[in-house]
Design a protein around this motif. Structure first.
Motif, PDB file in Angstrom:
ATOM      1  N   VAL A 230      -2.810   9.253   6.373  1.00  0.00           N
ATOM      2  CA  VAL A 230      -3.929   9.329   5.435  1.00  0.00           C
ATOM      3  C   VAL A 230      -4.043   8.029   4.639  1.00  0.00           C
ATOM      4  O   VAL A 230      -5.150   7.499   4.433  1.00  0.00           O
ATOM      5  CB  VAL A 230      -3.759  10.541   4.490  1.00  0.00           C
ATOM      6  N   CYS A 231      -2.906   7.482   4.211  1.00  0.00           N
ATOM      7  CA  CYS A 231      -2.922   6.202   3.473  1.00  0.00           C
ATOM      8  C   CYS A 231      -3.440   5.063   4.357  1.00  0.00           C
ATOM      9  O   CYS A 231      -4.201   4.200   3.906  1.00  0.00           O
ATOM     10  CB  CYS A 231      -1.521   5.881   2.955  1.00  0.00           C
ATOM     11  N   ARG A 234      -7.233   5.464   4.664  1.00  0.00           N
ATOM     12  CA  ARG A 234      -7.911   5.030   3.438  1.00  0.00           C
ATOM     13  C   ARG A 234      -8.027   3.506   3.394  1.00  0.00           C
ATOM     14  O   ARG A 234      -9.094   2.965   3.079  1.00  0.00           O
ATOM     15  CB  ARG A 234      -7.147   5.534   2.212  1.00  0.00           C
ATOM     16  N   LEU A 237     -10.667   2.272   5.921  1.00  0.00           N
ATOM     17  CA  LEU A 237     -12.038   2.516   5.483  1.00  0.00           C
ATOM     18  C   LEU A 237     -12.430   1.594   4.327  1.00  0.00           C
ATOM     19  O   LEU A 237     -13.572   1.132   4.248  1.00  0.00           O
ATOM     20  CB  LEU A 237     -12.202   3.981   5.065  1.00  0.00           C
ATOM     21  N   ARG A 238     -11.482   1.314   3.448  1.00  0.00           N
ATOM     22  CA  ARG A 238     -11.783   0.398   2.338  1.00  0.00           C
ATOM     23  C   ARG A 238     -12.105  -1.005   2.859  1.00  0.00           C
ATOM     24  O   ARG A 238     -12.937  -1.704   2.282  1.00  0.00           O
ATOM     25  CB  ARG A 238     -10.614   0.365   1.354  1.00  0.00           C
ATOM     26  N   VAL A 243     -15.614   3.816   0.558  1.00  0.00           N
ATOM     27  CA  VAL A 243     -14.670   4.254  -0.467  1.00  0.00           C
ATOM     28  C   VAL A 243     -14.985   5.689  -0.875  1.00  0.00           C
ATOM     29  O   VAL A 243     -16.113   5.999  -1.288  1.00  0.00           O
ATOM     30  CB  VAL A 243     -14.728   3.338  -1.703  1.00  0.00           C
ATOM     31  N   ALA A 244     -13.998   6.570  -0.747  1.00  0.00           N
ATOM     32  CA  ALA A 244     -14.115   7.954  -1.208  1.00  0.00           C
ATOM     33  C   ALA A 244     -13.291   8.101  -2.485  1.00  0.00           C
ATOM     34  O   ALA A 244     -12.309   7.381  -2.693  1.00  0.00           O
ATOM     35  CB  ALA A 244     -13.627   8.921  -0.138  1.00  0.00           C
ATOM     36  N   ASP A 246     -10.700   9.576  -5.340  1.00  0.00           N
ATOM     37  CA  ASP A 246      -9.350  10.136  -5.262  1.00  0.00           C
ATOM     38  C   ASP A 246      -9.404  11.656  -5.179  1.00  0.00           C
ATOM     39  O   ASP A 246      -8.596  12.278  -4.472  1.00  0.00           O
ATOM     40  CB  ASP A 246      -8.529   9.711  -6.488  1.00  0.00           C
ATOM     41  N   TRP A 249     -10.076  12.718  -1.573  1.00  0.00           N
ATOM     42  CA  TRP A 249      -8.883  12.580  -0.732  1.00  0.00           C
ATOM     43  C   TRP A 249      -7.893  13.706  -1.009  1.00  0.00           C
ATOM     44  O   TRP A 249      -7.292  14.268  -0.078  1.00  0.00           O
ATOM     45  CB  TRP A 249      -8.214  11.226  -0.987  1.00  0.00           C
ATOM     46  N   LEU A 280     -15.447  11.985   4.721  1.00  0.00           N
ATOM     47  CA  LEU A 280     -15.281  10.659   4.120  1.00  0.00           C
ATOM     48  C   LEU A 280     -16.513   9.767   4.211  1.00  0.00           C
ATOM     49  O   LEU A 280     -16.403   8.555   4.062  1.00  0.00           O
ATOM     50  CB  LEU A 280     -14.067   9.965   4.761  1.00  0.00           C
TER      51      LEU A 280
END
Length: 396
Positions: A230-231, A234, A237-238, A243-244, A246, A249, A280
């Motif tokens: 998951v990290c 993230r 995608l960034r 950007v989603a 926190d 997530w 996301l």
């Protein structure tokens, strides 16, 4: 009823709805997973794509659950949603609302045209979705609502800041379109003139659903490897400026647990990460990028299928661009280019599906791309070669 039996029943419900609603297997599964996570979903698509019927059929499978449904408009008053004034009590000088049969007492809700929510009802709708509370018109103590989850639907994305706040509260966003596979469209047309056999109808009791949501799903293990994945997602995608929040997530972890629970697993596995493709993105244009990044982590077969999808879409764009050209020019294009590429894509998709199914991986993306391949092939045969549409077979 134990947790395994509950999960089996939910899988059976999903299978039954997938058989009834063509090309909606992934949609149905995602809606079930979202309810199990105690979250809300948005089904986004044009009119006539069975959004409402599918939601009603799913929510009707939970026996003992109070169900509430509404079609919103910009004139919908909060009292119509949460409880009209008791006229008889008002005649006696008492101001009281009637909550029975309204959103305030529902375990499951279906809200159609969610982004047409009126300004007057906006704040109460946000509180209902986010905190499961309603503030009575009389100003009394907030009412705690038993809502497990809401399925919402819309033909379009929100158009202003007010409704954008509601959009943010809908963790899962699912796009639906018209049928792509010609064979499924044929079956749909035939179903209109044939009397279907009574479909199987598995149900699940409210208590079993509530236990799954509050006890069984949160107990599913989330291994460190999944947290790392998951990290990694993230960060990927960034880098693409997606950007989603926190909060989003964090809530998504419950979806991963619900996905594993539905499949009968005690711990989340990489396969469960595929549900994040519905979480996301903010605009539909972002969804393909999110899908590719997710599938690179989870499912190499589906990643290759998406590459083939690009080839198929390119061929369809070329066919559109050749509108008005002579039959000879179109035939030459089919023979030299389109036929071989479509045939190769079709064969490779079949191989990928066999490989994915054999390894226990999801075939949803592969099946979706295969449907597009058949649809484009049908267009090529009928529009470029003049083949009678009724003779076009579903596969090469």
């Amino acid at each position: 009823m134990d947790a395994q039996d509950t999960a089996r029943r939910l899988r059976a419900i999903g299978d039954e709805l997938s058989d009834r609603f063509y090309e909606r297997a992934d949609v149905v599964r995602t809606l079930v997973v979202t309810l199990l996570a105690g979250q809300h979903s948005l089904v986004l698509g044009p009119p006539g794509t069975a959004k409402s019927e599918m939601a009603r059929e799913l929510t009707g499978r939970f026996e003992g659950a109070a169900y509430w449904e509404i079609l919103l408009s910009k004139f919908t008053a909060p009292t119509r949603m949460f409880g009209p004034v008791d006229v008889a009590a008002l005649a006696r000088g008492e101001y009281r609302q009637v909550y029975e049969g309204r959103a305030t007492t529902a375990h499951i809700a279906f809200i159609d045209e969610i982004f047409k929510c009126s300004t007057a009802a906006l704040n109460e709708t946000l509180g209902y979705l986010n905190e499961r509370i309603y503030h009575p018109e009389s100003g009394g103590e907030p009412i705690r609502c038993p809502l497990i989850g809401a399925i919402t639907a819309s033909n379009e994305l929100p158009g202003g800041q007010d409704t954008a706040a509601i959009y943010d509260r809908l963790l899962v966003r699912i796009e639906v379109g018209y049928l792509a596979d010609p064979s499924n469209f044929t079956a749909l047309v035939r179903s209109a003139v044939r009397r279907p056999a009574p479909p199987a109808r598995t149900t699940l009791g409210l208590a079993a659903l509530q236990h799954a949501v509050t006890e069984a799903v949160p107990a599913v293990e989330v291994p460190d490897a999944i947290v790392d994945a998951v990290c990694t997602l993230r960060a990927a995608l960034r880098r693409k400026e997606l950007v989603a929040s926190d909060r989003r997530w964090r809530q998504a972890v419950g979806l991963l647990q619900a996905s594993a629970y539905l499949d009968g697993r005690p711990a989340v596995t990489p396969a469960d990460l595929s549900v994040l493709t519905h979480v996301l993105w903010d605009s539909p244009a972002q969804r393909p990028t999110v899908e590719r990044e997710v599938l690179q982590l989870v499912n190499p077969d589906a990643g290759e299928a998406l590459d083939l999808a690009d080839t198929i879409e390119e061929l369809e764009a070329q066919l559109d661009a050749m509108a008005g050209q002579s039959r000879e020019a179109l035939s030459e294009w089919v023979i030299k280019k389109a036929h071989n590429k479509l045939a190769t894509a079709g064969r490779r998709l079949e191989e990928l599906r066999v490989e994915a199914a054999g390894a226990g991986r999801s075939t949803a993306t592969i099946d979706r791309v295969a449907g597009r391949q058949r649809a484009v092939r049908a267009r090529v045969l009928t529009e470029a070669l003049g083949v009678d549409a009724s003779t076009v077979q579903a596969r090469f």
